[in-house]
Design a protein around this motif. Structure first.
Motif, mmCIF file in Angstrom:
data_model
loop_
_atom_site.group_PDB
_atom_site.id
_atom_site.type_symbol
_atom_site.label_atom_id
_atom_site.label_comp_id
_atom_site.label_asym_id
_atom_site.label_seq_id
_atom_site.Cartn_x
_atom_site.Cartn_y
_atom_site.Cartn_z
ATOM 1 N N SER A 1 26.468 73.396 20.792
ATOM 2 C CA SER A 1 26.047 72.255 21.615
ATOM 3 C C SER A 1 24.751 72.526 22.356
ATOM 4 C CB SER A 1 27.158 71.891 22.601
ATOM 5 O OG SER A 1 27.347 72.944 23.553
ATOM 6 N N GLN A 2 24.505 73.801 22.667
ATOM 7 C CA GLN A 2 23.306 74.154 23.409
ATOM 8 C C GLN A 2 22.083 74.302 22.513
ATOM 9 O OE1 GLN A 2 22.821 74.614 26.924
ATOM 10 N NE2 GLN A 2 24.717 73.419 26.818
ATOM 11 N N TYR A 3 22.265 74.956 21.370
ATOM 12 C CA TYR A 3 21.111 75.330 20.542
ATOM 13 C C TYR A 3 20.915 74.453 19.304
ATOM 14 C CZ TYR A 3 20.944 79.438 23.502
ATOM 15 O OH TYR A 3 20.857 80.275 24.585
ATOM 16 N N VAL A 4 21.932 73.672 18.930
ATOM 17 C CA VAL A 4 21.775 72.729 17.815
ATOM 18 C C VAL A 4 22.293 71.364 18.267
ATOM 19 C CG1 VAL A 4 22.113 72.370 15.335
ATOM 20 C CG2 VAL A 4 22.282 74.666 16.279
ATOM 21 N N PRO A 5 21.669 70.782 19.277
ATOM 22 C CA PRO A 5 22.155 69.487 19.774
ATOM 23 C C PRO A 5 21.981 68.394 18.734
ATOM 24 C CG PRO A 5 20.039 70.055 20.780
ATOM 25 C CD PRO A 5 20.480 71.265 20.018
ATOM 26 N N ALA A 6 22.942 67.508 18.677
ATOM 27 C CA ALA A 6 22.924 66.438 17.673
ATOM 28 C C ALA A 6 21.686 65.568 17.805
ATOM 29 C CB ALA A 6 24.192 65.597 17.795
ATOM 30 N N TRP A 7 21.269 65.274 19.039
ATOM 31 C CA TRP A 7 20.112 64.392 19.230
ATOM 32 C C TRP A 7 18.850 64.996 18.631
ATOM 33 C CZ3 TRP A 7 15.766 66.132 21.544
ATOM 34 C CH2 TRP A 7 15.866 67.274 22.370
ATOM 35 N N ALA A 8 18.715 66.338 18.720
ATOM 36 C CA ALA A 8 17.510 66.992 18.200
ATOM 37 C C ALA A 8 17.453 66.890 16.680
ATOM 38 C CB ALA A 8 17.481 68.449 18.644
ATOM 39 N N VAL A 9 18.602 67.098 16.038
ATOM 40 C CA VAL A 9 18.644 66.988 14.578
ATOM 41 C C VAL A 9 18.380 65.549 14.143
ATOM 42 C CG1 VAL A 9 20.065 67.312 12.517
ATOM 43 C CG2 VAL A 9 20.238 68.935 14.423
ATOM 44 N N LEU A 10 19.035 64.593 14.823
ATOM 45 C CA LEU A 10 18.870 63.189 14.463
ATOM 46 C C LEU A 10 17.420 62.742 14.609
ATOM 47 C CD1 LEU A 10 20.092 60.456 13.704
ATOM 48 C CD2 LEU A 10 20.557 60.068 16.129
ATOM 49 N N LEU A 11 16.808 63.050 15.738
ATOM 50 C CA LEU A 11 15.422 62.632 15.955
ATOM 51 C C LEU A 11 14.467 63.402 15.060
ATOM 52 C CD1 LEU A 11 15.248 62.183 19.839
ATOM 53 C CD2 LEU A 11 15.519 60.433 18.079
ATOM 54 N N GLY A 12 14.763 64.680 14.806
ATOM 55 C CA GLY A 12 13.899 65.473 13.935
ATOM 56 C C GLY A 12 13.853 64.955 12.517
ATOM 57 N N VAL A 13 14.946 64.328 12.081
ATOM 58 C CA VAL A 13 14.985 63.717 10.744
ATOM 59 C C VAL A 13 14.440 62.299 10.775
ATOM 60 C CG1 VAL A 13 16.521 62.907 8.911
ATOM 61 C CG2 VAL A 13 16.903 65.147 9.946
ATOM 62 N N PHE A 14 14.840 61.525 11.778
ATOM 63 C CA PHE A 14 14.506 60.100 11.795
ATOM 64 C C PHE A 14 13.041 59.837 12.132
ATOM 65 C CE2 PHE A 14 14.054 56.037 14.035
ATOM 66 C CZ PHE A 14 14.508 55.170 13.052
ATOM 67 N N ILE A 15 12.487 60.531 13.110
ATOM 68 C CA ILE A 15 11.132 60.217 13.573
ATOM 69 C C ILE A 15 10.087 60.372 12.466
ATOM 70 C CG2 ILE A 15 9.265 61.015 15.077
ATOM 71 C CD1 ILE A 15 11.282 61.306 17.294
#
Length: 423
Positions: A342-356
């Motif tokens: 939860s600290q180092y692989v947050p879902a929001w970071a993965v989602l935005l890193g793919v979507f943006i």
């Protein structure tokens, strides 16, 4: 934030950044922002032969021949009917094209090679255009494309692909699919291919077979019908580089043509697999050679694999990360695997890193095509891109396990011509 940056780089890729910068420098140097100059070139249309390979294309062939005959003398159009069982050959003859009928399906590559030899096109022409049976040429295709051959080092001009929107697919999903393909064309051609075609770079990986031109003498050195390949255009392009035949030119404002893209999921999946399989088979055949093209190809292949893997893993990672976050919130843990995730692989970071980065491509396509509706459709494009990634990775081992016969069947066409009644 670090996770977001890593995912963004894996999805967007160094290739896109590198070739976009090179393309920008090319624009700055030439001071050409729009279309290239339309001054008459040294090669005249009278010396251009248009070769169309067709297999059961009676629905669309008439319009394709018409568009070609508006740009070159009618007698300069050649059609090879690859064991067609419909009225393909009859339509071509009625339109005044030169026709070769093959009794056995040889595949597109075999049909092209047979027609070039039969009609002696490398001797009677300065330039040979290879054209798909569903392609429509823009009115200024020749006036913008032929002057690129004024550079004697140029042996091929890659056509710029755009998707046919008339007639539109009958279903909303079909219209969504061709919009996705248009975004793909814009992204690849504006962000990658224009930079790759720079004079001192010359690492274009494909001269698309739907509507491109070759110097006739260069075709003599290209093994068009190489055995075991699903498609021919990747191989023909790799042959240009491997045999150091010359430079491949591309400009997004030149040699524009419109192609029909698949508008059903079944046809799209089958067609995309054929493209992916053909690419991997060509890489297998030619390998990675020393030099600029070999280096650029190695970088592209590495990023194609890593970005495809990242796209396929994104959803599982988001689900696991979300589950870990929920667990931490419920249990109030401050250590352990769930807390680390939860600290180092947050879902929001993965989602935005793919979507943006994916949505930035949609913004570019909407701007270039002046179709703002893509901004809405773009929220669904990522799903098709994940499908592409899965097909691409599945095709990789298939390319090394078996060879292809080259026999082909085109996707279902949207009718642009009423075929004659069968007798």
């Amino acid at each position: 934030m670090l996770t977001f940056i890593i995912v963004l780089v894996l999805v967007l890729g160094v290739n896109t950044v590198l070739w976009t910068v090179v393309g920008g420098l090319r624009v700055a140097r030439s001071k050409i922002v729009g279309r290239p100059p339309r001054a008459p070139g040294r090669i005249r249309t009278e010396n251009v032969s248009v070769l169309i390979a067709a297999h059961n294309e009676e629905q669309v062939l008439d319009g394709t021949i018409r568009s070609a005959q508006e740009l070159v003398p009618p007698g300069n159009v050649y059609v090879v009917s690859d064991a067609s069982t419909d009225h393909t050959a009859q339509i071509a003859r009625e339109r005044g094209a030169n026709v070769l009928e093959l009794a056995i399906n040889r595949g597109k590559a075999g049909a092209l090679a047979a027609a070039i030899s039969h009609f002696d096109l490398t001797e009677r022409s300065d330039v040979v255009m290879v054209l798909d049976a569903d392609t429509r040429l823009s009115a200024d295709y020749m006036t913008t494309g032929l002057p690129l051959f004024d550079d004697p080092d140029v042996v091929a001009v890659a056509g710029r692909a755009t998707t046919v929107v008339d007639p539109l697919p009958a279903t909303r999903f079909g219209r969504f699919l061709i919009a996705y393909r248009e975004r793909f064309y814009v992204a690849v051609q504006f962000l990658l291919k224009y930079g790759q075609a720079a004079r001192r770079v010359n690492v274009v990986s494909i001269v698309p077979g739907f509507a491109s031109m070759y110097r006739a003498h260069a075709l003599k050195s290209i093994e068009i019908s190489a055995p075991g390949l699903a498609i021919e255009d990747f191989n023909m392009t790799f042959e240009v580089h491997a045999k150091k035949l010359g430079r491949i030119e591309f400009h997004p404002g030149a040699a524009i043509a419109h192609t029909q893209d698949p508008d059903t999921f079944h046809d799209y999946r089958r067609q995309y697999r054929r493209w992916a399989l053909g690419f991997w088979q060509t890489v297998r055949r030619h390998g990675f050679r020393l030099g600029r093209f070999g280096g650029a190809l190695a970088l592209f292949v590495a990023e194609l694999i890593t970005s495809s893997v990242m796209l396929l893993l994104a959803l599982p990672i988001i689900l696991v990360s979300t589950g870990a976050w929920v667990w931490v919130m419920v249990t109030a843990e401050t250590t352990g695997p769930a807390w680390l995730i939860s600290q180092y692989v947050p879902a929001w970071a993965v989602l935005l890193g793919v979507f943006i980065p994916d949505y930035l491509l949609t913004i570019l396509a909407a701007s270039v095509t002046r179709r703002p509706k893509y901004l809405l459709l773009g929220f669904g494009f990522l799903g098709i891109r994940v499908v592409d990634a899965a097909i691409c990775l599945c095709a990789l081992p298939a390319a090394f396990r078996a060879t292809s016969t080259g026999m082909w069947k085109s996707p279902a066409r949207r009718t642009t011509h009423t075929a004659p009644q069968r007798s």
